[in-house]
Design an enzyme around this catalytic site. Structure first.
Site, PDB file in Angstrom:
ATOM      1  N   HIS A  42      46.331  44.237  38.298  1.00  0.00           N
ATOM      2  CA  HIS A  42      46.534  42.870  38.832  1.00  0.00           C
ATOM      3  C   HIS A  42      45.157  42.297  39.142  1.00  0.00           C
ATOM      4  CE1 HIS A  42      48.765  39.919  41.649  1.00  0.00           C
ATOM      5  NE2 HIS A  42      47.504  39.503  41.521  1.00  0.00           N
ATOM      6  N   HIS A  56      42.509  38.624  38.947  1.00  0.00           N
ATOM      7  CA  HIS A  56      42.240  37.208  38.673  1.00  0.00           C
ATOM      8  C   HIS A  56      40.840  37.077  38.096  1.00  0.00           C
ATOM      9  CE1 HIS A  56      45.804  35.758  40.862  1.00  0.00           C
ATOM     10  NE2 HIS A  56      45.614  36.845  41.583  1.00  0.00           N
ATOM     11  N   LEU A  57      40.761  36.589  36.867  1.00  0.00           N
ATOM     12  CA  LEU A  57      39.456  36.403  36.231  1.00  0.00           C
ATOM     13  C   LEU A  57      39.035  34.942  36.192  1.00  0.00           C
ATOM     14  CD1 LEU A  57      39.587  38.881  33.197  1.00  0.00           C
ATOM     15  CD2 LEU A  57      38.144  39.049  35.232  1.00  0.00           C
ATOM     16  N   ARG A  58      39.976  34.019  36.448  1.00  0.00           N
ATOM     17  CA  ARG A  58      39.667  32.578  36.378  1.00  0.00           C
ATOM     18  C   ARG A  58      39.194  32.194  34.971  1.00  0.00           C
ATOM     19  NH1 ARG A  58      42.466  32.774  41.016  1.00  0.00           N
ATOM     20  NH2 ARG A  58      41.226  33.168  42.854  1.00  0.00           N
ATOM     21  N   ASN A  69      47.408  32.378  36.642  1.00  0.00           N
ATOM     22  CA  ASN A  69      47.481  31.184  37.503  1.00  0.00           C
ATOM     23  C   ASN A  69      46.221  30.327  37.413  1.00  0.00           C
ATOM     24  OD1 ASN A  69      46.005  33.154  38.923  1.00  0.00           O
ATOM     25  ND2 ASN A  69      46.605  32.356  40.923  1.00  0.00           N
ATOM     26  N   LYS A 118      54.663  36.828  34.808  1.00  0.00           N
ATOM     27  CA  LYS A 118      54.444  36.743  36.255  1.00  0.00           C
ATOM     28  C   LYS A 118      55.327  35.686  36.895  1.00  0.00           C
ATOM     29  CE  LYS A 118      52.415  37.221  40.235  1.00  0.00           C
ATOM     30  NZ  LYS A 118      51.110  37.595  40.707  1.00  0.00           N
ATOM     31  N   HIS A 163      55.241  38.040  42.577  1.00  0.00           N
ATOM     32  CA  HIS A 163      54.637  37.731  43.893  1.00  0.00           C
ATOM     33  C   HIS A 163      55.821  37.635  44.854  1.00  0.00           C
ATOM     34  CE1 HIS A 163      51.500  35.871  46.561  1.00  0.00           C
ATOM     35  NE2 HIS A 163      52.615  35.686  47.237  1.00  0.00           N
ATOM     36  N   HIS A 203      51.121  43.669  44.885  1.00  0.00           N
ATOM     37  CA  HIS A 203      50.370  43.628  46.157  1.00  0.00           C
ATOM     38  C   HIS A 203      51.292  43.759  47.372  1.00  0.00           C
ATOM     39  CE1 HIS A 203      51.539  39.452  45.679  1.00  0.00           C
ATOM     40  NE2 HIS A 203      50.571  39.152  44.879  1.00  0.00           N
ATOM     41  N   LEU A 254      46.799  36.362  50.195  1.00  0.00           N
ATOM     42  CA  LEU A 254      48.264  36.319  50.212  1.00  0.00           C
ATOM     43  C   LEU A 254      48.830  37.392  49.299  1.00  0.00           C
ATOM     44  CD1 LEU A 254      48.765  32.458  50.198  1.00  0.00           C
ATOM     45  CD2 LEU A 254      49.398  34.043  52.040  1.00  0.00           C
ATOM     46  N   ASP A 303      44.145  42.746  42.788  1.00  0.00           N
ATOM     47  CA  ASP A 303      44.292  41.333  43.175  1.00  0.00           C
ATOM     48  C   ASP A 303      42.939  40.748  43.554  1.00  0.00           C
ATOM     49  OD1 ASP A 303      45.570  38.936  43.499  1.00  0.00           O
ATOM     50  OD2 ASP A 303      46.478  39.415  45.423  1.00  0.00           O
ATOM     51  N   HIS A 343      36.995  33.161  44.850  1.00  0.00           N
ATOM     52  CA  HIS A 343      36.829  31.730  45.146  1.00  0.00           C
ATOM     53  C   HIS A 343      35.385  31.601  45.609  1.00  0.00           C
ATOM     54  CE1 HIS A 343      41.183  30.812  45.202  1.00  0.00           C
ATOM     55  NE2 HIS A 343      41.323  32.008  45.750  1.00  0.00           N
ATOM     56  N   ALA A 351      43.116  31.441  49.599  1.00  0.00           N
ATOM     57  CA  ALA A 351      43.515  32.841  49.765  1.00  0.00           C
ATOM     58  C   ALA A 351      42.903  33.682  48.659  1.00  0.00           C
ATOM     59  CB  ALA A 351      45.038  32.947  49.716  1.00  0.00           C
TER      60      ALA A 351
HETATM   61  O1  DOR Z   1      45.153  36.062  47.903  1.00  0.00           O
HETATM   62  C1  DOR Z   1      45.587  35.688  46.829  1.00  0.00           C
HETATM   63  N1  DOR Z   1      44.810  35.047  45.928  1.00  0.00           N
HETATM   64  N2  DOR Z   1      46.862  35.926  46.544  1.00  0.00           N
HETATM   65  C2  DOR Z   1      47.438  35.443  45.438  1.00  0.00           C
HETATM   66  O2  DOR Z   1      48.589  35.663  45.258  1.00  0.00           O
HETATM   67  C3  DOR Z   1      46.671  34.566  44.520  1.00  0.00           C
HETATM   68  C4  DOR Z   1      45.255  34.801  44.606  1.00  0.00           C
HETATM   69  C5  DOR Z   1      44.427  33.733  43.919  1.00  0.00           C
HETATM   70  O3  DOR Z   1      44.733  33.352  42.791  1.00  0.00           O
HETATM   71  O4  DOR Z   1      43.436  33.287  44.516  1.00  0.00           O
HETATM   72 ZN    ZN Z   2      47.068  37.840  42.624  1.00  0.00          ZN
END
Ligand code: DOR
Ligand code: ZN
Length: 346
Positions: free
Chosen positions: A14, A16-18, A42, A100, A137, A175, A220, A248, A252, A264
């Protein structure tokens, strides 16, 4: 005495690479240690179709520095309009490894998520038929439900009924942050697994809230009280193959985190393995680390474990980790475990 631990190369189930400059900045942090990762969809706009996932995969591979190896395992963002045939084709081609489900409004970029789960039945039936996992989620977004209760309420009111209606569906509850989540994953009948993040094994809600608000611990699902963290530790170190690592790691930039309405996400890609070795050592369970990081996940996703290995070395004095990484999208603060770390990947 220098202690070392060699394990199969880990995967992250799990991540996030953006996109764009942030992708270019964070990808090497994961690719340095991990062979593969389930890549979250996302983005803005989200990755909904097979064609969008193929294009995103291309951008990830283009951002990978020369000489690094990494295999992104793509996912699709489930909407009420998702086309079951498109999902099946993307899976058949080997591109997409999971779908997802974000309840609408649950977290970062989840506005296009699901409001009415009944509308998903055709696509979920199709996924059950073809063996494609649903990553969830697991939090309700009902305003009346306290944020610390949202995972437990989701399990009772959404997840359990859904799995009753489509018993063949392979579900990964992502998570998990509560003892209720641990108990459900460990005890439920049928095809269920749970991922656990690095940060939820280390922090509880006091880290977030005591002595001043710490935005870099805000994620989150939000961290819960200490007894839940300890339940997660017992699950992760138990050797039960239903539990495995999904960091996860969610970058940011600092402006977005250190804000009156902060985003988050904890960014743990850089020091995840050092943190995990620390936790597993504290729990007297270093022998269970490889299962958690490198064996249970591939088994769950029908893939072979990686052939190569990594070695972690325990130093006598603390090892340093950068406080931040620089990206073209601004500085990103690396997760601070709140105490020294002694392990380092060689
Ligand atoms: O903390 C989080 N950040 N929880 C998530 O479910 C999404 C993630 C994000 O994409 O920043
Ligand atoms: Zn996530």
């Amino acid at each position: 005495m220098t202690e070392s631990l060699t394990i199969r190369r880990p995967d992250d189930w799990h991540l996030h690479l953006r996109d764009g400059l942030m992708l270019a900045g964070v990808l090497p942090e994961t690719a340095r240690h991990f062979a593969r990762a389930i890549v979250m969809p996302n983005l803005v706009p989200p990755v909904v179709t097979g064609a969008e996932a193929a294009a995103y995969r291309g951008r990830i591979m283009a951002a990978l520095p020369e000489g690094m190896h990494f295999q992104p395992l793509m996912t699709l963002y489930l909407t009420e309009e998702t086309d079951p045939d498109d999902v099946a084709a993307a899976h058949r081609s080997g591109l997409v490894h999971a779908v997802k489900l974000y309840p609408a409004g649950a977290t970062t970029n989840s506005a296009s998520g699901v409001r009415d789960i009944d509308k998903l039945h055709p696509v979920l039936e199709k996924m059950a038929e073809i063996g494609l996992p649903l990553c969830i989620h697991g939090e309700v977004t009902t305003p009346e439900v306290d944020i610390f209760d949202r995972e437990a309420v989701f399990i009772d009111t959404v997840l359990h009924p859904l799995r009753d209606r489509i018993p063949g569906l392979k579900v990964t509850l992502e998570h998990i942050t509560t003892a209720e989540g641990v108990d459900y994953v460990a005890g439920a009948a049928g095809d269920i697994a749970g991922t656990i993040t690095t940060h939820h094994l280390m922090i509880d809600r006091n880290h977030l809230l005591v002595g001043g608000l710490k935005p870099h611990y805000y994620c989150l699902p939000v961290a819960k009280r200490r007894s839940h963290r300890d339940a997660l530790r017992r699950a992760a170190t138990s050797g039960n193959p239903r539990f495995f690592l999904g960091t996860d790691s969610a970058p940011h930039n600092d402006d977005a985190k250190e804000s009156a309405c902060g985003c988050a996400g904890c960014f743990t890609a850089t020091n995840t393995l050092a943190c995990l070795a620390h936790v597993f050592e504290e729990e007297g369970a270093l022998d269970k680390l490889e299962g958690f990081t490198s064996l249970h996940g591939p088994a769950r996703y029908g893939l072979s474990p990686n052939d190569d290995t990594i070695t972690l070395v325990r130093h006598d004095s603390p090892v340093s980790t950068p406080d931040k990484i620089a990206t073209g999208a601004g500085p990103v603060t690396v997760f601070d475990p709140g105490h020294p770390l002694f392990w380092r990947v060689t």
